[in-house]
Design a protein around this motif. Structure first.
Motif, PDB file in Angstrom:
ATOM      1  N   ILE A  48      15.017  86.359  37.478  1.00 21.29           N
ATOM      2  CA  ILE A  48      13.629  86.153  37.017  1.00 21.29           C
ATOM      3  C   ILE A  48      12.691  86.936  38.175  1.00 21.29           C
ATOM      4  O   ILE A  48      12.660  86.395  39.169  1.00 21.29           O
ATOM      5  N   HIS A  49      11.869  87.769  37.501  1.00 20.78           N
ATOM      6  CA  HIS A  49      11.048  88.462  38.220  1.00 20.78           C
ATOM      7  C   HIS A  49       9.499  88.499  37.673  1.00 20.78           C
ATOM      8  O   HIS A  49       9.279  88.033  36.528  1.00 20.78           O
ATOM      9  N   GLU A  50       8.560  89.072  38.421  1.00 25.66           N
ATOM     10  CA  GLU A  50       7.163  89.480  37.591  1.00 25.66           C
ATOM     11  C   GLU A  50       6.610  90.828  38.017  1.00 25.66           C
ATOM     12  O   GLU A  50       7.235  91.331  38.951  1.00 25.66           O
ATOM     13  N   THR A  51       5.828  91.318  37.147  1.00 25.87           N
ATOM     14  CA  THR A  51       5.749  92.644  37.337  1.00 25.87           C
ATOM     15  C   THR A  51       4.820  93.130  38.464  1.00 25.87           C
ATOM     16  O   THR A  51       4.915  94.069  39.100  1.00 25.87           O
ATOM     17  N   VAL A  52       3.702  92.181  38.663  1.00 23.40           N
ATOM     18  CA  VAL A  52       2.727  92.145  39.541  1.00 23.40           C
ATOM     19  C   VAL A  52       1.533  93.357  39.127  1.00 23.40           C
ATOM     20  O   VAL A  52       0.388  93.234  39.088  1.00 23.40           O
ATOM     21  N   ILE A  53       1.982  94.555  38.103  1.00 20.76           N
ATOM     22  CA  ILE A  53       1.235  95.295  37.355  1.00 20.76           C
ATOM     23  C   ILE A  53       1.197  95.176  35.924  1.00 20.76           C
ATOM     24  O   ILE A  53       1.972  94.118  35.842  1.00 20.76           O
ATOM     25  N   THR A  54       0.480  95.577  35.107  1.00 16.50           N
ATOM     26  CA  THR A  54       0.543  95.549  33.736  1.00 16.50           C
ATOM     27  C   THR A  54       1.964  96.050  33.123  1.00 16.50           C
ATOM     28  O   THR A  54       2.620  96.882  33.848  1.00 16.50           O
ATOM     29  N   SER A 126      11.680  90.443  33.860  1.00 18.72           N
ATOM     30  CA  SER A 126      10.599  90.275  34.405  1.00 18.72           C
ATOM     31  C   SER A 126       9.529  90.017  33.550  1.00 18.72           C
ATOM     32  O   SER A 126       9.271  90.305  32.172  1.00 18.72           O
ATOM     33  N   LEU A 127       8.568  88.809  33.738  1.00 18.02           N
ATOM     34  CA  LEU A 127       7.558  88.482  33.312  1.00 18.02           C
ATOM     35  C   LEU A 127       6.321  89.465  33.616  1.00 18.02           C
ATOM     36  O   LEU A 127       5.941  89.541  34.726  1.00 18.02           O
ATOM     37  N   GLU A 128       5.510  89.878  32.575  1.00 16.96           N
ATOM     38  CA  GLU A 128       4.286  90.425  33.026  1.00 16.96           C
ATOM     39  C   GLU A 128       3.457  89.626  33.560  1.00 16.96           C
ATOM     40  O   GLU A 128       3.066  88.518  33.200  1.00 16.96           O
ATOM     41  N   SER A 129       2.845  90.131  34.672  1.00 18.74           N
ATOM     42  CA  SER A 129       1.908  89.282  35.516  1.00 18.74           C
ATOM     43  C   SER A 129       0.608  89.047  34.826  1.00 18.74           C
ATOM     44  O   SER A 129      -0.020  89.915  34.068  1.00 18.74           O
ATOM     45  N   PRO A 130      -0.431  88.178  34.673  1.00 19.62           N
ATOM     46  CA  PRO A 130      -1.527  87.807  34.099  1.00 19.62           C
ATOM     47  C   PRO A 130      -2.363  88.733  35.109  1.00 19.62           C
ATOM     48  O   PRO A 130      -2.172  89.226  36.293  1.00 19.62           O
TER      49      PRO A 130
END
Length: 212
Positions: A48-54, A126-130
């Motif tokens: 599981i990741h996150e994007t950090v960008i949109t 990956s989850l899109e970051s807020p």
């Protein structure tokens, strides 16, 4: 396959939107290393990741050709803030989600003894970051309920399809050995567990959850 389809329908998994990465940003799951020895190449881990960008910036980045190894990156699936799933790389291919990486002491040496990565056996999501997570901070406001719900559905279906046990679901921060990745920040395992248990029960797949 019929059971997997029935599970997908029962939990209303929906349809993934296709936004495939440029071919330079993913590759084959190698069956042999540089000197011809057999190596693991089937999905065994979920990272599981996150994007950090949109999400849109992430998709556009992966569509740009990156001929240099150090610039190549991708996930198999992206989870937008709305919970919509975006397909970036097919499961059967190798996404470039984690460079120098190990799961515990397990890794795969596909190119040379000095080059190791779990990408050959990993499924990356990956989850899109807020908005407040699109900068270099240690935490942020977190992910939406829709994201956790969609993540749980995809994780469960991957587990059912490839026989991946729950203890092989991990994070980018946990597998990274370059000491430069710490995502997904502000991730709530309890939120994932809540939805995961619900959907596993719906699909009669409780074997894929942790004991209560």
């Amino acid at each position: 396959e019929d059971q997997l389809f029935a599970c997908s329908k029962a939990i209303n998994a929906g349809v993934e939107r296709s936004e495939l990465a440029n071919s330079t940003n993913y590759g084959n799951r190698d069956a042999r290393d540089a000197i011809g020895r057999d190596i693991p190449n089937k999905p065994e881990l979920i990272v599981i990741h996150e994007t950090v960008i949109t999400a849109s910036e992430t998709i556009n980045l992966f569509k740009i050709p990156h001929p240099k190894d150090e610039d190549q990156a991708s996930y198999h699936v992206l989870v937008e803030r709305t919970g919509e799933l975006v397909r970036i790389v097919p499961d059967e291919n190798r996404a470039y989600g984690s460079g120098y990486s190990k799961f515990g002491d397990f890794t795969v040496h596909s190119k040379s003894p000095d080059n190791f990565s779990i990408n050959n056996v990993a499924l990356h999501i990956s989850l899109e970051s807020p908005a407040d997570g699109q900068k270099d901070t240690s935490n942020h406001s977190g992910y939406t309920k829709n994201q956790y719900s969609s993540l749980a559905k995809k994780v469960l279906l991957w587990q059912a399809k490839y026989g991946i046990p729950v203890f092989r679901i991990t994070t980018h921060a946990s597998v990274d050995r370059s000491h430069s990745r710490y995502d997904p920040r502000s991730f709530r395992w309890d939120e994932l567990d809540f939805f995961h248990r619900r959907y596993a029960k719906t699909c009669a797949q409780n074997i894929l959850t942790l004991p209560t």
